[in-house]
Design a protein around this motif. Structure first.
Motif, PDB file in Angstrom:
ATOM      1  N   VAL A   1       0.845  -1.206   0.000  1.00 17.69           N
ATOM      2  CA  VAL A   1       0.000   0.000   0.000  1.00 17.69           C
ATOM      3  C   VAL A   1       0.871   1.244   0.000  1.00 17.69           C
ATOM      4  N   LEU A   2       1.912   1.230   0.823  1.00 18.18           N
ATOM      5  CA  LEU A   2       2.822   2.380   0.859  1.00 18.18           C
ATOM      6  C   LEU A   2       3.483   2.579  -0.505  1.00 18.18           C
ATOM      7  N   ALA A   3       3.908   1.458  -1.129  1.00 18.42           N
ATOM      8  CA  ALA A   3       4.566   1.542  -2.436  1.00 18.42           C
ATOM      9  C   ALA A   3       3.624   2.024  -3.527  1.00 18.42           C
ATOM     10  N   HIS A   4       2.338   1.856  -3.308  1.00 19.36           N
ATOM     11  CA  HIS A   4       1.348   2.342  -4.272  1.00 19.36           C
ATOM     12  C   HIS A   4       1.338   3.878  -4.320  1.00 19.36           C
ATOM     13  N   PHE A   5       1.665   4.504  -3.195  1.00 23.26           N
ATOM     14  CA  PHE A   5       1.600   5.962  -3.112  1.00 23.26           C
ATOM     15  C   PHE A   5       2.977   6.633  -3.132  1.00 23.26           C
TER      16      PHE A   5
ATOM     17  N   ALA B   1      11.475   7.023   2.958  1.00 22.54           N
ATOM     18  CA  ALA B   1      12.586   7.320   3.862  1.00 22.54           C
ATOM     19  C   ALA B   1      12.649   8.803   4.199  1.00 22.54           C
ATOM     20  N   ARG B   2      12.500   9.642   3.181  1.00 29.57           N
ATOM     21  CA  ARG B   2      12.584  11.101   3.385  1.00 29.57           C
ATOM     22  C   ARG B   2      11.431  11.602   4.248  1.00 29.57           C
ATOM     23  N   LEU B   3      10.222  11.177   3.935  1.00 27.25           N
ATOM     24  CA  LEU B   3       9.048  11.668   4.660  1.00 27.25           C
ATOM     25  C   LEU B   3       9.005  11.122   6.085  1.00 27.25           C
ATOM     26  N   SER B   4       9.450   9.881   6.264  1.00 27.42           N
ATOM     27  CA  SER B   4       9.438   9.294   7.608  1.00 27.42           C
ATOM     28  C   SER B   4      10.297  10.091   8.575  1.00 27.42           C
TER      29      SER B   4
ATOM     30  N   ALA C   1       2.157  13.778   6.485  1.00 23.70           N
ATOM     31  CA  ALA C   1       0.974  13.479   7.294  1.00 23.70           C
ATOM     32  C   ALA C   1       0.203  12.307   6.703  1.00 23.70           C
ATOM     33  N   PHE C   2       0.130  12.266   5.380  1.00 24.64           N
ATOM     34  CA  PHE C   2      -0.559  11.158   4.718  1.00 24.64           C
ATOM     35  C   PHE C   2       0.164   9.841   4.994  1.00 24.64           C
ATOM     36  N   LEU C   3       1.495   9.849   4.875  1.00 21.05           N
ATOM     37  CA  LEU C   3       2.276   8.649   5.153  1.00 21.05           C
ATOM     38  C   LEU C   3       2.091   8.227   6.604  1.00 21.05           C
ATOM     39  N   GLN C   4       2.101   9.196   7.520  1.00 19.46           N
ATOM     40  CA  GLN C   4       1.907   8.865   8.932  1.00 19.46           C
ATOM     41  C   GLN C   4       0.552   8.189   9.141  1.00 19.46           C
ATOM     42  N   GLY C   5      -0.473   8.699   8.503  1.00 11.94           N
ATOM     43  CA  GLY C   5      -1.807   8.094   8.624  1.00 11.94           C
ATOM     44  C   GLY C   5      -1.822   6.659   8.129  1.00 11.94           C
ATOM     45  N   LEU C   6      -1.120   6.395   7.029  1.00 11.63           N
ATOM     46  CA  LEU C   6      -1.045   5.030   6.504  1.00 11.63           C
ATOM     47  C   LEU C   6      -0.301   4.119   7.480  1.00 11.63           C
ATOM     48  N   LEU C   7       0.826   4.592   8.015  1.00 12.55           N
ATOM     49  CA  LEU C   7       1.592   3.800   8.968  1.00 12.55           C
ATOM     50  C   LEU C   7       0.787   3.519  10.232  1.00 12.55           C
ATOM     51  N   GLU C   8       0.045   4.508  10.705  1.00  7.22           N
ATOM     52  CA  GLU C   8      -0.804   4.303  11.887  1.00  7.22           C
ATOM     53  C   GLU C   8      -1.890   3.275  11.607  1.00  7.22           C
ATOM     54  N   GLY C   9      -2.453   3.316  10.403  1.00  5.33           N
ATOM     55  CA  GLY C   9      -3.481   2.346  10.048  1.00  5.33           C
ATOM     56  C   GLY C   9      -2.941   0.927  10.053  1.00  5.33           C
ATOM     57  N   ILE C  10      -1.751   0.729   9.485  1.00  2.69           N
ATOM     58  CA  ILE C  10      -1.135  -0.595   9.476  1.00  2.69           C
ATOM     59  C   ILE C  10      -0.814  -1.035  10.906  1.00  2.69           C
TER      60      ILE C  10
ATOM     61  N   PHE D   1       9.272  -9.444  17.533  1.00  3.44           N
ATOM     62  CA  PHE D   1      10.388  -9.140  16.645  1.00  3.44           C
ATOM     63  C   PHE D   1       9.836  -8.733  15.284  1.00  3.44           C
ATOM     64  N   SER D   2      10.519  -7.839  14.631  1.00 10.05           N
ATOM     65  CA  SER D   2      10.065  -7.312  13.350  1.00 10.05           C
ATOM     66  C   SER D   2      10.975  -7.786  12.232  1.00 10.05           C
ATOM     67  N   ALA D   3      10.363  -8.244  11.150  1.00  5.30           N
ATOM     68  CA  ALA D   3      11.102  -8.670   9.966  1.00  5.30           C
ATOM     69  C   ALA D   3      10.529  -7.955   8.762  1.00  5.30           C
ATOM     70  N   GLY D   4      11.257  -7.995   7.660  1.00  4.99           N
ATOM     71  CA  GLY D   4      10.778  -7.354   6.444  1.00  4.99           C
ATOM     72  C   GLY D   4      11.265  -5.929   6.316  1.00  4.99           C
ATOM     73  N   GLY D   5      10.979  -5.347   5.159  1.00  2.00           N
ATOM     74  CA  GLY D   5      11.510  -4.030   4.844  1.00  2.00           C
ATOM     75  C   GLY D   5      11.084  -2.930   5.800  1.00  2.00           C
ATOM     76  N   GLY D   6       9.874  -3.030   6.358  1.00  2.00           N
ATOM     77  CA  GLY D   6       9.392  -1.985   7.257  1.00  2.00           C
ATOM     78  C   GLY D   6      10.026  -2.003   8.627  1.00  2.00           C
ATOM     79  N   ALA D   7      10.781  -3.057   8.948  1.00  2.00           N
ATOM     80  CA  ALA D   7      11.360  -3.181  10.286  1.00  2.00           C
ATOM     81  C   ALA D   7      12.410  -2.125  10.577  1.00  2.00           C
ATOM     82  N   GLY D   8      13.016  -1.560   9.527  1.00  2.00           N
ATOM     83  CA  GLY D   8      14.074  -0.581   9.728  1.00  2.00           C
ATOM     84  C   GLY D   8      13.604   0.857   9.768  1.00  2.00           C
ATOM     85  N   ASN D   9      12.301   1.080   9.700  1.00  2.00           N
ATOM     86  CA  ASN D   9      11.764   2.435   9.701  1.00  2.00           C
ATOM     87  C   ASN D   9      11.529   2.884  11.147  1.00  2.00           C
ATOM     88  N   ALA D  10      12.350   3.830  11.629  1.00  2.00           N
ATOM     89  CA  ALA D  10      12.305   4.233  13.033  1.00  2.00           C
ATOM     90  C   ALA D  10      10.962   4.864  13.409  1.00  2.00           C
ATOM     91  N   ALA D  11      10.405   5.705  12.530  1.00  2.00           N
ATOM     92  CA  ALA D  11       9.124   6.340  12.828  1.00  2.00           C
ATOM     93  C   ALA D  11       8.021   5.286  12.931  1.00  2.00           C
TER      94      ALA D  11
END
Length: 423
Positions: free
Chosen positions: A291-295, A302-305, A348-357, A380-390
């Motif tokens: 979903v994130l990659a769709h937008f 990385a920049r917006l986070s 803000a849009f990205l944050q809303g998507l991350l909060e939804g997930i 424990f977190s795996a996958g590409g999203g595991a490295g996103n600090a926000a």
């Protein structure tokens, strides 16, 4: 030295890992999926991408001082519920169907006539309904094997169809307690098409010698029964202790928690896999990184986070999906995506998507807790999203527990450890 090769056929591409007898990762490689017509997925393109990745892996391994000829054990993981019908020569007889295709109501109605009321294979989004649709499309009756995605790659490696693992076969109707197909399944599907389901890690067959030579692998390398992508990620990421959970933050969101009790609730897409002497309880949502990659591009994310204040909620109430349909924590093929209104500020849009997930992830674990499985002691977190600090901070707020990033986050590593006998 005997090395183990793990092959991960994921939604975003192919990844491989080579590990030694202790499970230590020596080298990794990746390749992209070939472009596909979304309405007619070609399984041959899965295989072509896997071949490319193995060749890259052998080259990368040799740079580390080892040789591809040392790879004597192989295991494959794939997306759970993705499948294809093949003829006796292991050629696809039609399109493949992916894990997120559904709305097979006529097939679901037939299943409902025969399956127990709480069986995981029920419903228009089930893998069994998907398999029935593929059989219906085989008008000439050419099919000999129903192969899950991991089965198809393993079959190409060995030249033998008719084999699967108990994890991939679960959603197609396999009884996880006995490892056998239930009697009622013959009323909805030709049992001759169904594979023999092995315990994860079981040696199945040797690789085709000519193929081994072409790929640079040991001539008598043994292919072992694999698993699903999310279970491979669990094996890679977490210590094998009850109460431990893994969230796979890839293209989709998958959660698994290791416990002593089997918990199944197909009404919400919750099910249990056998793993050794324990049960791996969980499910998979259609929400996630796709979903994130769709937008946004990866660079945009990385920049917006970096500009997100994760301590302050956005106030947006999203249920991020690319298209209608959800598997877990709601089993609803018609669930509508909710990604509006979109604020002018992209962060803000990205944050809303991350909060939804993150809310979906928390709901998944609370559904397990509500059914007697307890809440995880550690996530424990795996996958590409595991490295996103926000994202990690947002998830911690939703979960009430700070998730830890796993040291090994790739499903391919879990598959390599399965091949090495560590599952």
């Amino acid at each position: 030295m005997s090395l183990a090769l793990g092959i991960d056929v994921g939604t975003s591409g192919i990844r491989t890992a080579v590990a030694d007898e202790r499970g230590k990762v020596l080298s990794m490689a990746r390749s992209a999926h070939l472009p596909q017509d979304p309405d007619r997925i070609d399984a041959e393109k899965w295989w072509q991408a896997v071949e490319t990745c193995i060749l890259r892996q052998v080259a990368a391994l040799e740079e580390s001082g080892h040789r591809g000829m040392e790879i004597s054990r192989i295991a494959v993981d794939g997306t759970s519920g993705s499948m294809v019908l093949c003829d006796a020569g292991l050629r696809p007889v039609g399109r493949a169907l992916m894990y997120d295709t559904g709305c097979f109501e006529p097939e679901a109605a037939r299943i409902d006539m025969h399956a127990p009321p709480t069986h995981i294979a029920r419903g228009p989004n089930s893998a069994l309904a998907r398999a029935m649709r593929l059989v219906a499309e085989d008008a000439e009756g050419l099919a000999c094997h129903l192969l899950h995605q991991a089965d198809f790659i393993a079959a190409r490696l060995t030249g033998r169809g008719g084999h699967s693992d108990r994890n991939n076969a679960l959603k197609t109707g396999l009884d996880p307690a006995t490892g056998t197909w239930p009697d009622w399944i013959g009323n909805v599907l030709d049992i001759a098409l169904l594979p023999l389901a092995h315990a994860v890690g079981t040696p199945v067959s040797e690789i085709v010698p000519d193929l081994a030579a072409r790929l640079g692998l040991a001539s008598r390398a043994v292919v072992h029964a694999g698993t699903t992508d999310s279970i491979a990620a669990f094996i890679a990421a977490a210590p094998p202790e009850t109460g431990t959970a893994v969230t796979s933050l890839g293209s989709t969101l998958a959660i698994k928690m290791l416990g002593r009790e089997r918990i199944d609730d197909p009404a919400i897409g919750l099910y249990s896999h056998r793993l050794g002497d324990a049960w791996l309880v969980g499910g998979a949502s259609n929400s996630g990184g796709a979903v994130l990659a769709h937008f946004f591009s990866p660079d945009d994310i990385a920049r917006l986070s970096a500009s997100i204040d994760a301590t302050t909620p956005s106030g947006l109430d999203y249920y991020p999906l690319i298209r209608a349909g959800e598997r877990f924590p709601f089993n609803d093929p018609n669930l509508t995506p909710r990604v509006a209104p979109r604020p002018a500020d992209d962060a803000a849009f990205l944050q809303g998507l991350l909060e939804g997930i993150a809310r979906i992830e928390a709901q998944c674990y609370r559904e397990i807790e509500a059914r007697g499985g307890g809440f995880p002691d550690a996530i424990f977190s795996a996958g590409g999203g595991a490295g996103n600090a926000a994202f990690t901070k947002i998830r911690a707020r939703a979960l009430g527990i700070v998730p830890a990033r796993a040291e090994d986050v790739e499903a391919a590593i879990g598959a390599a450890r399965v091949a090495a006998g560590m599952s």
